[in-house]
Design an enzyme around this catalytic site. Sequence first.
Site, mmCIF file in Angstrom:
data_model
loop_
_atom_site.group_PDB
_atom_site.id
_atom_site.type_symbol
_atom_site.label_atom_id
_atom_site.label_comp_id
_atom_site.label_asym_id
_atom_site.label_seq_id
_atom_site.Cartn_x
_atom_site.Cartn_y
_atom_site.Cartn_z
ATOM 1 N N SER A 29 8.433 -9.958 1.659
ATOM 2 C CA SER A 29 7.791 -9.890 2.662
ATOM 3 C C SER A 29 6.838 -10.988 2.834
ATOM 4 C CB SER A 29 6.744 -8.511 3.258
ATOM 5 O OG SER A 29 5.281 -8.814 3.785
ATOM 6 N N HIS A 66 11.446 -10.103 5.819
ATOM 7 C CA HIS A 66 10.428 -9.272 6.134
ATOM 8 C C HIS A 66 8.945 -9.979 6.438
ATOM 9 C CE1 HIS A 66 8.915 -5.447 7.230
ATOM 10 N NE2 HIS A 66 7.496 -5.664 6.991
ATOM 11 N N ASP A 118 5.728 -10.186 9.361
ATOM 12 C CA ASP A 118 4.714 -8.732 9.654
ATOM 13 C C ASP A 118 4.408 -9.501 10.417
ATOM 14 O OD1 ASP A 118 4.993 -6.215 7.397
ATOM 15 O OD2 ASP A 118 4.502 -7.936 5.826
ATOM 16 N N MET A 168 1.000 -9.448 13.113
ATOM 17 C CA MET A 168 -0.155 -7.701 13.532
ATOM 18 C C MET A 168 -0.597 -8.777 14.492
ATOM 19 S SD MET A 168 -0.591 -7.193 9.974
ATOM 20 C CE MET A 168 -0.242 -7.064 8.848
ATOM 21 N N HIS A 223 8.801 -7.000 11.873
ATOM 22 C CA HIS A 223 7.679 -5.933 11.383
ATOM 23 C C HIS A 223 7.188 -5.961 12.574
ATOM 24 C CE1 HIS A 223 5.354 -2.841 9.429
ATOM 25 N NE2 HIS A 223 5.522 -2.734 10.893
ATOM 26 N N MET A 269 3.981 -4.866 14.204
ATOM 27 C CA MET A 269 2.640 -3.944 14.544
ATOM 28 C C MET A 269 1.755 -4.080 15.004
ATOM 29 S SD MET A 269 2.042 -3.688 9.471
ATOM 30 C CE MET A 269 3.230 -5.735 10.434
ATOM 31 N N MET A 320 6.836 3.742 6.608
ATOM 32 C CA MET A 320 5.326 3.076 6.314
ATOM 33 C C MET A 320 4.575 3.942 4.954
ATOM 34 S SD MET A 320 4.644 0.296 7.449
ATOM 35 C CE MET A 320 3.724 -0.329 6.995
ATOM 36 N N GLY A 326 -1.429 -2.889 7.691
ATOM 37 C CA GLY A 326 -2.379 -4.084 8.594
ATOM 38 C C GLY A 326 -2.790 -4.721 7.025
ATOM 39 N N PHE A 327 -2.196 -4.591 5.727
ATOM 40 C CA PHE A 327 -2.500 -5.487 4.884
ATOM 41 C C PHE A 327 -1.681 -4.960 3.651
ATOM 42 C CE2 PHE A 327 -6.874 -4.425 7.171
ATOM 43 C CZ PHE A 327 -7.057 -5.887 7.458
ATOM 44 N N GLY A 355 -0.386 -5.551 -0.555
ATOM 45 C CA GLY A 355 -1.124 -5.293 -1.562
ATOM 46 C C GLY A 355 -2.265 -3.948 -2.064
ATOM 47 N N ASP A 411 7.788 0.352 3.112
ATOM 48 C CA ASP A 411 7.412 -0.450 2.836
ATOM 49 C C ASP A 411 5.996 -0.679 2.918
ATOM 50 O OD1 ASP A 411 6.013 -3.016 3.776
ATOM 51 O OD2 ASP A 411 6.258 -3.344 5.731
ATOM 52 N N GLY A 412 5.615 -1.020 1.868
ATOM 53 C CA GLY A 412 3.768 -0.908 1.223
ATOM 54 C C GLY A 412 4.319 -0.106 -0.106
ATOM 55 N N GLY A 413 3.498 -1.558 -0.828
ATOM 56 C CA GLY A 413 3.479 -0.834 -2.379
ATOM 57 C C GLY A 413 4.284 -0.816 -3.437
HETATM 58 C C1 DX5 Z 1 1.393 -4.153 5.725
HETATM 59 C C2 DX5 Z 1 2.914 -4.354 5.899
HETATM 60 C C3 DX5 Z 1 3.951 -5.073 4.902
HETATM 61 C C4 DX5 Z 1 2.929 -5.533 3.396
HETATM 62 C C5 DX5 Z 1 4.032 -5.685 1.689
HETATM 63 O O1 DX5 Z 1 1.077 -3.624 6.615
HETATM 64 O O2 DX5 Z 1 3.605 -3.796 6.580
HETATM 65 O O3 DX5 Z 1 4.858 -5.410 4.824
HETATM 66 O O4 DX5 Z 1 3.267 -7.094 3.795
HETATM 67 O O5 DX5 Z 1 3.229 -5.803 1.478
HETATM 68 P P1 DX5 Z 1 3.164 -5.111 -0.323
HETATM 69 O O6 DX5 Z 1 4.647 -5.646 -0.781
HETATM 70 O O7 DX5 Z 1 1.868 -6.279 -0.637
HETATM 71 O O8 DX5 Z 1 2.517 -3.912 -0.723
HETATM 72 ZN ZN ZN Z 2 6.284 -4.710 6.844
#
Ligand code: DX5
Ligand code: ZN
Length: 226
Positions: A7, A32, A34, A36, A65, A67, A137, A142-143, A145, A171-173
């Site tokens: 991402s 990927h 993102d 927003m 993606h 959002m 998800m 939104g963020f 990390g 996606d996420g963590g």
């Molecule tokens: C969150 C995004 C993710 C995010 C993944 O809103 O959709 O793609 O950037 O970031 P990490 O891998 O740091 O959780």
């Molecule tokens: Zn994403």
Amino acid sequence: MVRIAPSLLSADFSNLRGEVADVEQGGADLLHLDVMDGHFVPNITFGPGLVGSVDKTSELELDCHLMISDPLTYAGAFAKAGADWISFHVEVAGTDPGRIIDAILDLGVKPSIAINPDTTLHRLKPVLDRLEMVLVMSVFPGFGGQDFIPAVLPRIKELRDLGFQKDIEVDGGIDPETAPLVVEAGATVLVAGSAIFGRPSRRDAITAIRDAATGVLSPAENGAEA
Ligand code: DX5
Ligand code: ZN
């Protein structure tokens, strides 16, 4: 086979060309992106202009993606910019996500629906057979990390139990610890932002996630000859 989708959210935007090249040469399978809008999620990133710039510098498939609250209005701009995949959120689709899928298909782009950790998977049921991918998800969007939410693991399995056989992206963590958990549950595409761009060697980071993820698959699932 498991595919890794770095991402760009966690990349150094002052060196976008270099960052994209780094993950491309380091073994990324998709990129990927993102997007927003500051409305569907409490953060603003970038739009089709940046996607178009990335498309010029890379051969990788672009996995957008969205959002954003109004994917129907903007899908065309992302397709024109070079999106190969568009994921929109089921939470913004009202009662007729099929309408947005049709629009994405008409643009020649692969359609995918993203779903937040607290939205029922049953919302996807009427359109599952028309999707190339579902983006599950594993954080609230939104963020980058954020910590992986383990409670989403049964949802991946539930999606397979509903009969969905195409790609499931998570996606996420995602990092070398969480990657095997989601792959074991049925995921095939792993998004990772901070666990790749936050590391000095993107190649080593991608390899670590891929190795951890494929370690839980059988040789056949890993693409080995029977
Ligand atoms: C969150 C995004 C993710 C995010 C993944 O809103 O959709 O793609 O950037 O970031 P990490 O891998 O740091 O959780
Ligand atoms: Zn994403």
